[in-house]
Design a protein around this motif. Structure first.
Motif, PDB file in Angstrom:
ATOM      1  N   PRO A  42      31.062  -1.771 -15.517  1.00  0.00           N
ATOM      2  CA  PRO A  42      31.220  -0.611 -14.658  1.00  0.00           C
ATOM      3  C   PRO A  42      30.681  -0.554 -13.282  1.00  0.00           C
ATOM      4  O   PRO A  42      30.980  -0.191 -12.197  1.00  0.00           O
ATOM      5  N   GLU A  43      29.309  -1.494 -13.339  1.00  0.00           N
ATOM      6  CA  GLU A  43      28.834  -1.627 -11.997  1.00  0.00           C
ATOM      7  C   GLU A  43      29.336  -2.423 -10.924  1.00  0.00           C
ATOM      8  O   GLU A  43      29.438  -2.216  -9.864  1.00  0.00           O
ATOM      9  N   ASP A  44      30.463  -3.095 -11.343  1.00  0.00           N
ATOM     10  CA  ASP A  44      31.513  -4.072 -10.518  1.00  0.00           C
ATOM     11  C   ASP A  44      32.254  -3.070  -9.865  1.00  0.00           C
ATOM     12  O   ASP A  44      32.783  -3.308  -8.648  1.00  0.00           O
ATOM     13  N   VAL A  45      32.709  -2.056 -10.396  1.00  0.00           N
ATOM     14  CA  VAL A  45      33.740  -1.317  -9.738  1.00  0.00           C
ATOM     15  C   VAL A  45      33.225   0.027  -9.214  1.00  0.00           C
ATOM     16  O   VAL A  45      33.800   1.137  -8.875  1.00  0.00           O
ATOM     17  N   GLY A  46      31.825   0.550  -9.435  1.00  0.00           N
ATOM     18  CA  GLY A  46      31.155   1.842  -9.074  1.00  0.00           C
ATOM     19  C   GLY A  46      31.406   2.922  -9.989  1.00  0.00           C
ATOM     20  O   GLY A  46      31.495   4.136  -9.479  1.00  0.00           O
ATOM     21  N   VAL A  47      31.685   2.439 -11.178  1.00  0.00           N
ATOM     22  CA  VAL A  47      31.782   3.637 -12.405  1.00  0.00           C
ATOM     23  C   VAL A  47      30.288   3.948 -12.822  1.00  0.00           C
ATOM     24  O   VAL A  47      29.583   3.051 -13.280  1.00  0.00           O
ATOM     25  N   LEU A  79      34.959  -2.032 -19.043  1.00  0.00           N
ATOM     26  CA  LEU A  79      35.311  -0.608 -18.706  1.00  0.00           C
ATOM     27  C   LEU A  79      36.143   0.009 -20.118  1.00  0.00           C
ATOM     28  O   LEU A  79      36.758  -0.612 -20.964  1.00  0.00           O
ATOM     29  N   ARG A  80      35.947   1.203 -20.127  1.00  0.00           N
ATOM     30  CA  ARG A  80      36.903   2.053 -21.083  1.00  0.00           C
ATOM     31  C   ARG A  80      38.170   2.265 -20.605  1.00  0.00           C
ATOM     32  O   ARG A  80      38.402   2.123 -19.279  1.00  0.00           O
ATOM     33  N   ARG A  81      39.239   2.599 -21.282  1.00  0.00           N
ATOM     34  CA  ARG A  81      40.615   2.687 -21.072  1.00  0.00           C
ATOM     35  C   ARG A  81      40.597   3.806 -19.960  1.00  0.00           C
ATOM     36  O   ARG A  81      41.444   3.689 -18.900  1.00  0.00           O
ATOM     37  N   LEU A 127      39.307   2.675 -16.323  1.00  0.00           N
ATOM     38  CA  LEU A 127      40.478   1.726 -15.920  1.00  0.00           C
ATOM     39  C   LEU A 127      41.676   2.717 -15.259  1.00  0.00           C
ATOM     40  O   LEU A 127      42.101   2.305 -14.219  1.00  0.00           O
ATOM     41  N   ALA A 128      42.248   3.537 -16.092  1.00  0.00           N
ATOM     42  CA  ALA A 128      43.332   4.384 -15.759  1.00  0.00           C
ATOM     43  C   ALA A 128      42.956   5.238 -14.609  1.00  0.00           C
ATOM     44  O   ALA A 128      43.780   5.516 -13.642  1.00  0.00           O
ATOM     45  N   MET A 129      41.649   6.020 -14.473  1.00  0.00           N
ATOM     46  CA  MET A 129      41.111   6.529 -13.446  1.00  0.00           C
ATOM     47  C   MET A 129      41.370   5.778 -12.162  1.00  0.00           C
ATOM     48  O   MET A 129      41.639   6.146 -11.073  1.00  0.00           O
ATOM     49  N   LEU A 130      40.809   4.538 -12.203  1.00  0.00           N
ATOM     50  CA  LEU A 130      40.716   3.610 -11.107  1.00  0.00           C
ATOM     51  C   LEU A 130      42.094   3.149 -10.484  1.00  0.00           C
ATOM     52  O   LEU A 130      42.314   3.187  -9.370  1.00  0.00           O
ATOM     53  N   ILE A 154      47.163  -1.088 -11.085  1.00  0.00           N
ATOM     54  CA  ILE A 154      46.188  -1.627 -12.353  1.00  0.00           C
ATOM     55  C   ILE A 154      45.726  -2.998 -11.848  1.00  0.00           C
ATOM     56  O   ILE A 154      44.533  -3.443 -12.034  1.00  0.00           O
ATOM     57  N   ALA A 155      46.454  -3.727 -11.008  1.00  0.00           N
ATOM     58  CA  ALA A 155      45.977  -5.080 -10.607  1.00  0.00           C
ATOM     59  C   ALA A 155      44.766  -4.935  -9.647  1.00  0.00           C
ATOM     60  O   ALA A 155      43.728  -5.663  -9.760  1.00  0.00           O
ATOM     61  N   ARG A 156      44.886  -3.823  -8.900  1.00  0.00           N
ATOM     62  CA  ARG A 156      43.777  -3.555  -7.865  1.00  0.00           C
ATOM     63  C   ARG A 156      42.519  -3.060  -8.733  1.00  0.00           C
ATOM     64  O   ARG A 156      41.121  -3.381  -8.466  1.00  0.00           O
ATOM     65  N   ALA A 157      42.798  -2.288  -9.469  1.00  0.00           N
ATOM     66  CA  ALA A 157      41.818  -1.498 -10.439  1.00  0.00           C
ATOM     67  C   ALA A 157      40.776  -2.890 -11.418  1.00  0.00           C
ATOM     68  O   ALA A 157      39.695  -2.847 -11.585  1.00  0.00           O
ATOM     69  N   LEU A 158      41.796  -3.822 -11.614  1.00  0.00           N
ATOM     70  CA  LEU A 158      40.968  -4.939 -12.483  1.00  0.00           C
ATOM     71  C   LEU A 158      40.495  -6.058 -11.582  1.00  0.00           C
ATOM     72  O   LEU A 158      39.879  -6.765 -11.888  1.00  0.00           O
TER      73      LEU A 158
END
Length: 303
Positions: free
Chosen positions: A20-25, A37-39, A42-45, A72-76
């Motif tokens: 989560p800390e990698d993507v600011g969640v 991350l939870r599903r 990831l969907a929100m991102l 999805i690729a950007r979120a991951l």
């Protein structure tokens, strides 16, 4: 394993590797029961609904649009290789060749001339499954000198370099950092498997390696994807000792690739390759000495 199952496995694996800390969640200090991350996060991102993303992971959705896959690729946080791989897995509803045996991989005359021209540079021609289709004398001596020089000329018995890396102790011991080399090979095979879902021989090889090597199975489950392009490895050759090589893949699309091993000019590694060339040349010209026999001789002790 079909495309939808592979897509779901890839998404779950890469989601679990993203903190989560990698993507600011924000986590607000809560204890999380699942890695990564939870599903719904990831969907929100990615800007898609949680229910739609869940269907993708569970293989219940027929396909995803290129735009959704890009999101999805950007979120991951996938790199370009990972993004292309995701698109390959996501094209499950597009028409593909099914039931047709892939054309045999062949070494062109131009490639054979290149191998000869390289001379004192170790080189090997690899097919998409990592089969050794051809090698020059020094490539054979460096990568698989314990095998017969003419092995690549026998299609039914060609050495497979991925199989050798995991299941052959001689090849395994060549690399000082074997896990790094192994992960690179597995990451490349991941890409190839998605690009050639109709290649039954390739998928049989992957099944064999998963069954016979727990290390391969573990690395395969990580779903890392990256083409083999350029990498530096320290090798420990049984004849000439340690040397550092840069392995470079010269791509031929479509067709096999040429992998060459270069060394720094004037370095001990360059001298070691020259010594290897001399030793293997003497071995092949000595009466009664079969190819590869030099690799079975004990190394001389230090003075």
């Amino acid at each position: 394993m079909d495309g939808k199952t592979q897509l779901g496995s890839f998404l779950r694996a890469r989601r679990s590797q993203l903190r989560p800390e990698d993507v600011g969640v924000p986590t607000y200090g809560e204890r999380r029961r699942v890695p990564g991350l939870r599903r719904e996060e990831l969907a929100m991102l990615a800007g898609v609904s949680a229910s739609y993303y869940t269907r993708l992971e569970q293989g219940q959705s027929l396909s995803a649009s290129p735009e959704v896959l890009d999101a999805i690729a950007r979120a991951l946080r996938l790199d370009e290789s990972g993004r292309r791989h995701l698109h390959d897995l996501g094209r499950v509803d597009r028409q593909r060749t099914r039931g047709r045996r892939p054309a045999p991989e062949r070494v062109t005359e131009a490639m054979r001339q290149l191998l000869d021209a390289l001379g004192d540079v170790p080189a090997i021609v690899l097919g998409r499954r990592s089969d050794a289709l051809a090698w020059n004398h020094l490539g054979h001596a460096l990568f698989a000198g314990h095998l017969d020089l003419g092995a690549p000329d026998l299609p039914a018995h060609r050495p497979n370099m991925a199989r050798l890396l995991f299941l052959d102790s001689h090849v395994r011991d060549l690399y000082a950092d074997w896990p790094a080399r192994a992960r690179a090979v597995v990451a490349n095979l991941r890409l190839v498997a998605a690009q050639h879902p109709e290649d039954a021989a390739l998928h049989a090889l992957l099944g064999e390696l998963c069954a016979k090597s727990a290390e391969f199975a573990s690395m395969w489950a990580e779903h890392r994807v990256k083409p083999c392009t350029v990498a530096t490895y320290e090798m420990r050759h049984p004849l000439v000792g340690p040397l550092t090589v840069i392995l470079q893949t010269l791509s031929s699309v479509p067709g096999p690739n040429v992998v060459v091993a270069t060394t720094e000019a004037g370095s001990p590694s360059r001298a070691a390759l020259a010594l290897l060339a001399q030793a293997t040349s003497e071995a092949t010209t000595r009466p009664g000495l079969s190819p590869g026999a030099a690799h079975k001789r004990p190394r001389a002790g230090k003075d």
